[in-house]
Design a protein around this motif. Sequence first.
Motif, PDB file in Angstrom:
ATOM      1  N   THR A  48     -50.604-113.026 -44.580  1.00  0.00           N
ATOM      2  CA  THR A  48     -49.968-114.310 -44.254  1.00  0.00           C
ATOM      3  C   THR A  48     -49.425-114.326 -42.834  1.00  0.00           C
ATOM      4  OG1 THR A  48     -47.912-113.522 -45.257  1.00  0.00           O
ATOM      5  CG2 THR A  48     -49.369-114.815 -46.648  1.00  0.00           C
ATOM      6  N   TRP A  49     -48.904-113.206 -42.365  1.00  0.00           N
ATOM      7  CA  TRP A  49     -48.384-113.159 -41.007  1.00  0.00           C
ATOM      8  C   TRP A  49     -49.487-113.195 -39.955  1.00  0.00           C
ATOM      9  CZ3 TRP A  49     -44.360-108.662 -41.874  1.00  0.00           C
ATOM     10  CH2 TRP A  49     -43.202-109.205 -42.466  1.00  0.00           C
ATOM     11  N   SER A  50     -50.571-112.458 -40.194  1.00  0.00           N
ATOM     12  CA  SER A  50     -51.606-112.311 -39.167  1.00  0.00           C
ATOM     13  C   SER A  50     -52.719-113.336 -39.269  1.00  0.00           C
ATOM     14  CB  SER A  50     -52.222-110.910 -39.255  1.00  0.00           C
ATOM     15  OG  SER A  50     -52.995-110.781 -40.440  1.00  0.00           O
ATOM     16  N   ALA A  51     -52.746-114.118 -40.361  1.00  0.00           N
ATOM     17  CA  ALA A  51     -53.802-115.117 -40.612  1.00  0.00           C
ATOM     18  C   ALA A  51     -55.164-114.462 -40.782  1.00  0.00           C
ATOM     19  CB  ALA A  51     -53.851-116.161 -39.493  1.00  0.00           C
ATOM     20  N   ALA A  52     -55.189-113.220 -41.250  1.00  0.00           N
ATOM     21  CA  ALA A  52     -56.443-112.534 -41.557  1.00  0.00           C
ATOM     22  C   ALA A  52     -56.895-112.918 -42.961  1.00  0.00           C
ATOM     23  CB  ALA A  52     -56.250-111.023 -41.469  1.00  0.00           C
ATOM     24  N   PRO A  53     -58.185-112.714 -43.267  1.00  0.00           N
ATOM     25  CA  PRO A  53     -58.661-112.989 -44.631  1.00  0.00           C
ATOM     26  C   PRO A  53     -57.987-112.060 -45.639  1.00  0.00           C
ATOM     27  CG  PRO A  53     -60.505-112.757 -43.091  1.00  0.00           C
ATOM     28  CD  PRO A  53     -59.276-112.312 -42.362  1.00  0.00           C
ATOM     29  N   HIS A 102     -58.899-107.923 -38.294  1.00  0.00           N
ATOM     30  CA  HIS A 102     -59.289-109.331 -38.389  1.00  0.00           C
ATOM     31  C   HIS A 102     -58.125-110.286 -38.127  1.00  0.00           C
ATOM     32  CE1 HIS A 102     -62.548-107.377 -40.784  1.00  0.00           C
ATOM     33  NE2 HIS A 102     -63.284-108.291 -40.181  1.00  0.00           N
ATOM     34  N   ALA A 103     -57.007-109.767 -37.620  1.00  0.00           N
ATOM     35  CA  ALA A 103     -55.834-110.601 -37.391  1.00  0.00           C
ATOM     36  C   ALA A 103     -56.121-111.671 -36.343  1.00  0.00           C
ATOM     37  CB  ALA A 103     -54.660-109.747 -36.949  1.00  0.00           C
ATOM     38  N   VAL A 104     -55.613-112.876 -36.597  1.00  0.00           N
ATOM     39  CA  VAL A 104     -55.707-113.979 -35.647  1.00  0.00           C
ATOM     40  C   VAL A 104     -54.442-114.042 -34.797  1.00  0.00           C
ATOM     41  CG1 VAL A 104     -55.919-116.485 -35.419  1.00  0.00           C
ATOM     42  CG2 VAL A 104     -57.237-115.267 -37.174  1.00  0.00           C
ATOM     43  N   THR A 105     -53.307-113.762 -35.428  1.00  0.00           N
ATOM     44  CA  THR A 105     -52.010-113.807 -34.753  1.00  0.00           C
ATOM     45  C   THR A 105     -51.540-112.381 -34.479  1.00  0.00           C
ATOM     46  OG1 THR A 105     -51.484-115.826 -35.971  1.00  0.00           O
ATOM     47  CG2 THR A 105     -49.654-114.674 -34.902  1.00  0.00           C
ATOM     48  N   PRO A 106     -51.489-111.935 -33.211  1.00  0.00           N
ATOM     49  CA  PRO A 106     -51.120-110.544 -32.907  1.00  0.00           C
ATOM     50  C   PRO A 106     -49.634-110.258 -32.955  1.00  0.00           C
ATOM     51  CG  PRO A 106     -51.575-111.733 -30.882  1.00  0.00           C
ATOM     52  CD  PRO A 106     -51.870-112.689 -32.001  1.00  0.00           C
ATOM     53  N   ARG A 107     -48.811-111.294 -33.105  1.00  0.00           N
ATOM     54  CA  ARG A 107     -47.358-111.123 -33.033  1.00  0.00           C
ATOM     55  C   ARG A 107     -46.822-110.138 -34.066  1.00  0.00           C
ATOM     56  NH1 ARG A 107     -43.264-115.993 -34.703  1.00  0.00           N
ATOM     57  NH2 ARG A 107     -41.286-114.871 -34.474  1.00  0.00           N
ATOM     58  N   PHE A 108     -47.496-110.064 -35.212  1.00  0.00           N
ATOM     59  CA  PHE A 108     -46.987-109.244 -36.301  1.00  0.00           C
ATOM     60  C   PHE A 108     -47.666-107.880 -36.388  1.00  0.00           C
ATOM     61  CE2 PHE A 108     -46.596-113.737 -37.401  1.00  0.00           C
ATOM     62  CZ  PHE A 108     -45.229-113.835 -37.620  1.00  0.00           C
ATOM     63  N   ALA A 139     -47.672-120.211 -43.556  1.00  0.00           N
ATOM     64  CA  ALA A 139     -48.123-118.853 -43.284  1.00  0.00           C
ATOM     65  C   ALA A 139     -49.274-118.845 -42.310  1.00  0.00           C
ATOM     66  CB  ALA A 139     -48.541-118.171 -44.581  1.00  0.00           C
ATOM     67  N   SER A 140     -49.751-120.009 -41.931  1.00  0.00           N
ATOM     68  CA  SER A 140     -50.923-120.096 -41.093  1.00  0.00           C
ATOM     69  C   SER A 140     -50.545-120.407 -39.667  1.00  0.00           C
ATOM     70  CB  SER A 140     -51.866-121.204 -41.607  1.00  0.00           C
ATOM     71  OG  SER A 140     -52.142-121.028 -42.964  1.00  0.00           O
ATOM     72  N   PRO A 141     -51.295-119.870 -38.692  1.00  0.00           N
ATOM     73  CA  PRO A 141     -51.030-120.188 -37.304  1.00  0.00           C
ATOM     74  C   PRO A 141     -51.437-121.599 -36.978  1.00  0.00           C
ATOM     75  CG  PRO A 141     -52.982-118.834 -37.473  1.00  0.00           C
ATOM     76  CD  PRO A 141     -52.417-118.945 -38.846  1.00  0.00           C
ATOM     77  N   SER A 142     -50.964-122.067 -35.853  1.00  0.00           N
ATOM     78  CA  SER A 142     -51.175-123.465 -35.505  1.00  0.00           C
ATOM     79  C   SER A 142     -52.630-123.799 -35.300  1.00  0.00           C
ATOM     80  CB  SER A 142     -50.382-123.778 -34.228  1.00  0.00           C
ATOM     81  OG  SER A 142     -50.797-122.954 -33.158  1.00  0.00           O
ATOM     82  N   ASN A 143     -53.460-122.826 -34.937  1.00  0.00           N
ATOM     83  CA  ASN A 143     -54.853-123.163 -34.702  1.00  0.00           C
ATOM     84  C   ASN A 143     -55.638-123.331 -35.987  1.00  0.00           C
ATOM     85  OD1 ASN A 143     -55.035-120.552 -35.574  1.00  0.00           O
ATOM     86  ND2 ASN A 143     -56.198-119.783 -33.806  1.00  0.00           N
ATOM     87  N   GLU A 144     -54.944-123.246 -37.142  1.00  0.00           N
ATOM     88  CA  GLU A 144     -55.623-123.474 -38.402  1.00  0.00           C
ATOM     89  C   GLU A 144     -55.261-124.828 -39.000  1.00  0.00           C
ATOM     90  OE1 GLU A 144     -56.485-119.055 -40.209  1.00  0.00           O
ATOM     91  OE2 GLU A 144     -54.860-120.216 -41.028  1.00  0.00           O
ATOM     92  N   SER A 145     -54.626-125.677 -38.252  1.00  0.00           N
ATOM     93  CA  SER A 145     -54.210-126.959 -38.794  1.00  0.00           C
ATOM     94  C   SER A 145     -55.365-127.939 -38.793  1.00  0.00           C
ATOM     95  CB  SER A 145     -53.043-127.504 -37.954  1.00  0.00           C
ATOM     96  OG  SER A 145     -53.460-127.684 -36.628  1.00  0.00           O
ATOM     97  N   GLY A 146     -55.480-128.654 -39.937  1.00  0.00           N
ATOM     98  CA  GLY A 146     -56.462-129.720 -40.018  1.00  0.00           C
ATOM     99  C   GLY A 146     -57.791-129.291 -40.561  1.00  0.00           C
ATOM    100  N   GLY A 147     -58.412-130.189 -41.378  1.00  0.00           N
ATOM    101  CA  GLY A 147     -59.784-130.038 -41.824  1.00  0.00           C
ATOM    102  C   GLY A 147     -60.046-128.770 -42.592  1.00  0.00           C
ATOM    103  N   SER A 148     -61.265-128.202 -42.355  1.00  0.00           N
ATOM    104  CA  SER A 148     -61.699-127.036 -43.100  1.00  0.00           C
ATOM    105  C   SER A 148     -60.842-125.819 -42.787  1.00  0.00           C
ATOM    106  CB  SER A 148     -63.165-126.730 -42.782  1.00  0.00           C
ATOM    107  OG  SER A 148     -63.325-126.466 -41.406  1.00  0.00           O
ATOM    108  N   SER A 149     -60.245-125.750 -41.585  1.00  0.00           N
ATOM    109  CA  SER A 149     -59.393-124.614 -41.233  1.00  0.00           C
ATOM    110  C   SER A 149     -58.173-124.572 -42.138  1.00  0.00           C
ATOM    111  CB  SER A 149     -58.960-124.708 -39.775  1.00  0.00           C
ATOM    112  OG  SER A 149     -60.061-124.571 -38.917  1.00  0.00           O
TER     113      SER A 149
END
Length: 412
Positions: A86-91, A148-154, A9-19
């Motif tokens: 989950t789609w937008s990666a918002a809190p 607060h969306a990270v992914t604008p696609r949705f 459900a997370s965008p690719s820029n959230e991969s790894g570590g604390s993200s």
Amino acid sequence: MSVPAPPSASPSNESGGSSTRGAQRRVSEVHEQTRHGLLVATAFVAAAVGAGVVRLGDGWWLPLHLFVVGGLLSAISATTQMLSVTWSAAPAPRWLVAAAQRWSLALGAVVLVVGRETDQTWMFVTGGSLVVVAMLGLAVILMSIRHHAVTPRFAPAIEAYVVATFAGAAGMTIGILLGADRVGGRAADLRDVHLVLNVFGLVGLVIAGTLPYFAATQVRSKMSPRATPRAMRATFATLTAAVLVAAIGPLVERSTVVAVGLITYAVGLLAIAAMLPIYSRSRLRWAGPRLVQLAAGLGWWVAMTVVLAVSNIRWIDDRAILQALVIGGFAQILVASLAYLGPVLRGGGHRRLTTGFVITRSWVSLAAGNAAALAALVGHGPTLAAALVVWLVDVALRARRLLIEQGSDDHV
């Protein structure tokens, strides 16, 4: 058959570590909120079916409003927040905010129904006002998620949700005035406006906004290349305009205006259908009755919208048509969606997910849902009651299995 793992459900820029840890926490929080919301929705749906079977209350008003206001709106509130997050990666919404919105809606639905059935106008108005406040609260939550969306696609889906909540708030306000007998001699006209704004505006726009994305999720496929943000926004705008036209029709006392709005709405639904992906044979086999029921619900929705348009021109009683629309269209789409979301929300890893999808594959649910819709349309009460009982028992037994069974193997 091996079931593929659910997509992140997370965008690719959230991969790894604390993200990654933050994304997992965000998704787990909104999933927990959604579980609470869907449990409330399930309780209302069971109450609605029970009331319909024993014919509790005066006519079909009580079971219809238990299902739509309590069940369907609770499910809409929970799932729109979950999908948007989950789609937008918002809190995820704050727990207290989500809980306040959820329980305001549930309490409002109960007070509304009790007030109407006991002829306590003050109670009816109080319950209805709580429902309106809950829907406006949902709009605020969704707008915050969109901001607060990270992914604008949705974004098109979230925007459709917000428009739907405002349409619903307006329709419910009219419903409160109708129930309180504050509309003078235009009760029949405003009742039609109330129905259009709630059924086609609130519920319809939410489902339409979700389908291009969720129909692909159901079978773990990519979205159709036809479902571009521009195409979706244009279609959602057309549906919104159709709702407004159909709502204006009764106010200007022109049945042809209502018919034009509803026919345009049906065309918009066909455009939504054209945006759905073309499934491979293996994905069709895997989704099975879940996907067939989703498609059947869309089919009933389009067909009953057209029939309602014709009934407005010919002045035909629309109660049976509305029942068929709610049961065959919205209820089937809701059940098919929960058959997918249930295994995902209970979590527990790949094995439990695989087992869950096996549990929720139900041809009985598909047959009972369509039989109930057909019985409602032709007005055959005993068949309708029997089909609803079969449907409720099947859903209840599978929900119980989903809650208690563990996954034991990756292959089934």
